[in-house]
Design a protein around this motif. Structure first.
Motif, PDB file in Angstrom:
ATOM      1  N   ALA A   1      -0.076   9.459  -4.172  1.00 20.31           N
ATOM      2  CA  ALA A   1      -1.095  10.442  -3.786  1.00 20.31           C
ATOM      3  C   ALA A   1      -0.474  11.614  -3.025  1.00 20.31           C
ATOM      4  CB  ALA A   1      -2.158   9.775  -2.932  1.00 20.31           C
ATOM      5  N   HIS A   2       0.850  11.628  -2.910  1.00 19.94           N
ATOM      6  CA  HIS A   2       1.585  12.679  -2.191  1.00 19.94           C
ATOM      7  C   HIS A   2       1.160  12.766  -0.723  1.00 19.94           C
ATOM      8  CE1 HIS A   2       3.129  13.913  -6.075  1.00 19.94           C
ATOM      9  NE2 HIS A   2       1.897  14.024  -6.525  1.00 19.94           N
ATOM     10  N   LYS A   3       0.837  11.595  -0.186  1.00 17.90           N
ATOM     11  CA  LYS A   3       0.529  11.505   1.246  1.00 17.90           C
ATOM     12  C   LYS A   3       1.745  10.985   2.026  1.00 17.90           C
ATOM     13  CE  LYS A   3      -3.101  10.912   3.255  1.00 17.90           C
ATOM     14  NZ  LYS A   3      -3.927  11.571   4.285  1.00 17.90           N
ATOM     15  N   ALA A   4       2.812  10.677   1.317  1.00 17.85           N
ATOM     16  CA  ALA A   4       4.041  10.183   1.951  1.00 17.85           C
ATOM     17  C   ALA A   4       5.242  10.649   1.140  1.00 17.85           C
ATOM     18  CB  ALA A   4       4.022   8.655   2.043  1.00 17.85           C
ATOM     19  N   LYS A   5       6.354  10.839   1.844  1.00 20.00           N
ATOM     20  CA  LYS A   5       7.587  11.236   1.179  1.00 20.00           C
ATOM     21  C   LYS A   5       8.775  10.773   2.013  1.00 20.00           C
ATOM     22  CE  LYS A   5       8.822  14.817  -2.022  1.00 20.00           C
ATOM     23  NZ  LYS A   5       8.356  16.066  -2.649  1.00 20.00           N
ATOM     24  N   HIS A   6       9.884  10.527   1.329  1.00 21.53           N
ATOM     25  CA  HIS A   6      11.091  10.112   2.038  1.00 21.53           C
ATOM     26  C   HIS A   6      11.707  11.297   2.760  1.00 21.53           C
ATOM     27  CE1 HIS A   6      15.087   8.394   2.772  1.00 21.53           C
ATOM     28  NE2 HIS A   6      14.509   7.209   2.624  1.00 21.53           N
TER      29      HIS A   6
ATOM     30  N   SER B   1       0.791  -2.649   6.726  1.00 24.49           N
ATOM     31  CA  SER B   1       0.096  -2.227   5.498  1.00 24.49           C
ATOM     32  C   SER B   1      -0.380  -0.784   5.616  1.00 24.49           C
ATOM     33  CB  SER B   1      -1.096  -3.138   5.188  1.00 24.49           C
ATOM     34  OG  SER B   1      -2.124  -2.980   6.143  1.00 24.49           O
ATOM     35  N   TYR B   2      -0.420  -0.137   4.449  1.00 24.86           N
ATOM     36  CA  TYR B   2      -1.011   1.192   4.311  1.00 24.86           C
ATOM     37  C   TYR B   2      -2.325   1.000   3.559  1.00 24.86           C
ATOM     38  CZ  TYR B   2       3.617   3.061   5.496  1.00 24.86           C
ATOM     39  OH  TYR B   2       4.797   3.368   6.122  1.00 24.86           O
TER      40      TYR B   2
ATOM     41  N   GLY C   1       0.781  -1.231   0.000  1.00 26.90           N
ATOM     42  CA  GLY C   1       0.000   0.000   0.000  1.00 26.90           C
ATOM     43  C   GLY C   1       0.806   1.271   0.000  1.00 26.90           C
ATOM     44  N   ILE C   2       2.124   1.191   0.275  1.00 24.97           N
ATOM     45  CA  ILE C   2       2.905   2.426   0.391  1.00 24.97           C
ATOM     46  C   ILE C   2       2.968   3.180  -0.934  1.00 24.97           C
ATOM     47  CG2 ILE C   2       5.100   1.249  -0.037  1.00 24.97           C
ATOM     48  CD1 ILE C   2       4.468   4.369   2.163  1.00 24.97           C
ATOM     49  N   ASP C   3       2.977   2.457  -2.065  1.00 25.46           N
ATOM     50  CA  ASP C   3       3.030   3.113  -3.372  1.00 25.46           C
ATOM     51  C   ASP C   3       1.812   4.005  -3.591  1.00 25.46           C
ATOM     52  OD1 ASP C   3       5.439   1.991  -3.947  1.00 25.46           O
ATOM     53  OD2 ASP C   3       4.636   0.362  -5.162  1.00 25.46           O
TER      54      ASP C   3
END
Length: 503
Positions: free
Chosen positions: A183-188, A250-251, A176-178
């Motif tokens: 969706a720009h809800k996560a970033k490194h 899981s995301y 689910g991380i992809d």
């Protein structure tokens, strides 16, 4: 024959100078460059060393840059300070200036590396704004053909890889991380520079130094009402507005909820910062030199060299590719080891690279193979995995990680190996081991001193008379912290006694 006694006479029929290429002018590249520049061979014109740096100045990770590239040129965030006391982390031949804060900010380290380059006359041997784009074995001779971003090519007798390992972000393969990334809800965390308005509930994944720093900053942001930390195998806790949870399994597709390893969930997540580390990446090394993927289980050792993104394998002394296609002494990797004091380790490795280049027969292939297999078997027993495929991947993750005091015995071994260069043996002093063991206590105390406005008093003028003054301050800080802990424990015990007396 000692290195200092070696002389390639060029009178009469001149012998062409041997060419050495250093890739990168961060701390590792500078340490290697200095080692070669100071040799009698270099002074006599028998060796020529050139370092190529893709950026506009030296410093590597410590040289700031906005997070505009993909990936960013550096993950350096605005508030970063060292996580080691500078007397411990400094090059042994070049201390930080007197009165330097014990845990200096990145700008001080950048200036330190720049001063190091200038002091030892290294800038004349560095080509800035010049990236190495390809390194391949020349089929017509016994050298390396190096191609540059300028389009130029040259042949080298030795290539030293010192491009660092904090550039290519490592992303978790959690289901689910992809979706969240797209969706720009996560970033490194490589893009993180300072606290931003990322929503009311922010999740930070990871437990390295950057994860802890970012969590501390974001938790005090005016917009972050709840900071959630995902730390593998951590117990569930909640202190003030910070929740600590275990590994994420899981995301969810709702872009709102994550599931943890104990089955619990966290909802209403506004944003995720992935402080999940970096991959070893050497895009300039041709596939004939370095194969992408996990090496097959051993024994026997593979004929090729592999990059699993966690380790380069197999390497003699964690430096030289142990294979038969080219001399191991002609290609070297600097500071692939993790959880170490990097700068002085780079010095020791540079000394070994120099010694091995001058004495190619110094590497005992059989002895090195035995060391690699022994280390492999130790890790295999520790992991306890009998599946060859998963076992090999797990071992690759742990291969370059130094735990306990192994880094110091490794450093001592490197210096013993290279002591025939005429410079003598070097042993890591006990005070460095002591300070490293207490690094967390020291850093916590230093932060407390900074917050109280007392930090400058501890270091003012220290170092003007020599290194011993820094050693004295470190030991006083350790004693101060231990006494403080005893006083705190005593107060707590008195409070308990008082509470019991009231019953």
């Amino acid at each position: 024959m000692d290195l200092l006694d070696i002389s390639q006479k060029t009178s009469g029929n001149e012998t062409p100078a041997k060419q050495i290429c250093v890739i990168g002018a961060g701390a590792g590249g500078l340490a290697a460059l200095k080692a070669f520049v100071e040799t009698p061979q270099h002074r006599a014109g028998e060796w020529k060393v050139t370092a190529y740096e893709a950026r506009n100045n030296v410093g590597g990770i410590w040289l700031p840059a906005p997070p505009t590239d993909d990936p960013p040129l550096t993950p350096l965030y605005d508030s970063l300070t060292t996580n080691l006391p500078h007397p411990v982390m400094a090059f042994t031949c070049f201390p930080f200036p007197p009165s330097t804060p014990m845990y200096p900010p990145a700008s001080v380290v950048e200036k330190y590396l720049s001063s190091y380059s200038e002091y030892f006359g290294l800038m004349d041997h560095i080509k800035l704004n010049t990236a190495v784009t390809n390194v391949a074995r020349n089929p017509t001779n016994t050298r390396w053909t190096v191609t540059l971003s300028t389009g130029d090519t040259s042949d080298y007798d030795l290539v030293i890889v010192a491009n660092g390992h904090y550039r290519v972000p490592r992303y978790p393969d959690t289901p689910g991380i992809d979706l969240w990334l797209n969706a720009h809800k996560a970033k490194h965390s490589a893009w993180y520079r300072h606290p931003l308005d990322l929503g009311r509930k922010v999740l930070v994944v990871g437990d390295g130094p950057s994860a802890r720093d970012i969590s501390a900053e974001m938790s005090t942001s005016s917009t972050t009402k709840t900071l959630v930390r995902s730390v593998p195998n951590a117990p569930n806790t909640e202190i003030a507005n910070v929740k600590t949870r275990g590994r994420i399994t899981s995301y969810r597709a709702d872009l709102n909820t994550v599931v943890f390893e104990d089955g619990s969930t966290e909802e209403d997540i506004d944003f995720v910062i992935l402080a999940t580390g970096y991959e070893l990446s050497f895009p300039f090394l041709s596939p004939e030199v370095l194969i992408s993927g996990v090496a097959p289980p051993i024994p026997p050792l593979p004929r090729d060299t592999y990059n699993s993104t966690y380790n380069v394998f197999p390497l003699a002394k964690h430096i030289f590719p142990l294979q038969s296609r080219y001399p191991p002494s002609s290609l070297a990797f600097v500071c692939l080891l993790m959880r170490v004091v990097p700068f002085p380790l780079m010095e020791a490795q540079a000394r070994v690279i120099l010694h091995t280049f001058a004495h190619p027969d110094a590497i005992d292939d059989t002895e090195e193979a035995v060391d690699i297999i022994t280390h492999y078997e130790d890790l295999r027993r520790e992991i306890g995995d009998t599946n060859p495929d998963t076992m090999s991947k797990q071992i690759s993750k742990m291969w370059h990680v130094c735990r306990g005091d192994k880094q110091f015995s490794y450093r001592d071994e490197l210096h013993r190996f290279a002591e025939r260069d005429g410079l003598g043996a070097v042993v890591v002093p006990d005070w460095i081991k002591e300070a490293y063991e207490k690094k967390e206590v020291l850093r916590e105390l230093w932060v407390d001193l900074v917050n109280k406005g007392e930090a400058d008093d501890w270091v003012r003028g220290v170092g003007e008379k020599g290194e011993y003054e820094w050693v004295d301050v470190l030991r006083r800080m350790i004693q101060y912290a231990e006494n403080k802990e005893k006083r705190s424990a005593g107060k707590e015990e008195n409070n308990i006694v008082g509470d019991v007396a009231k019953l």
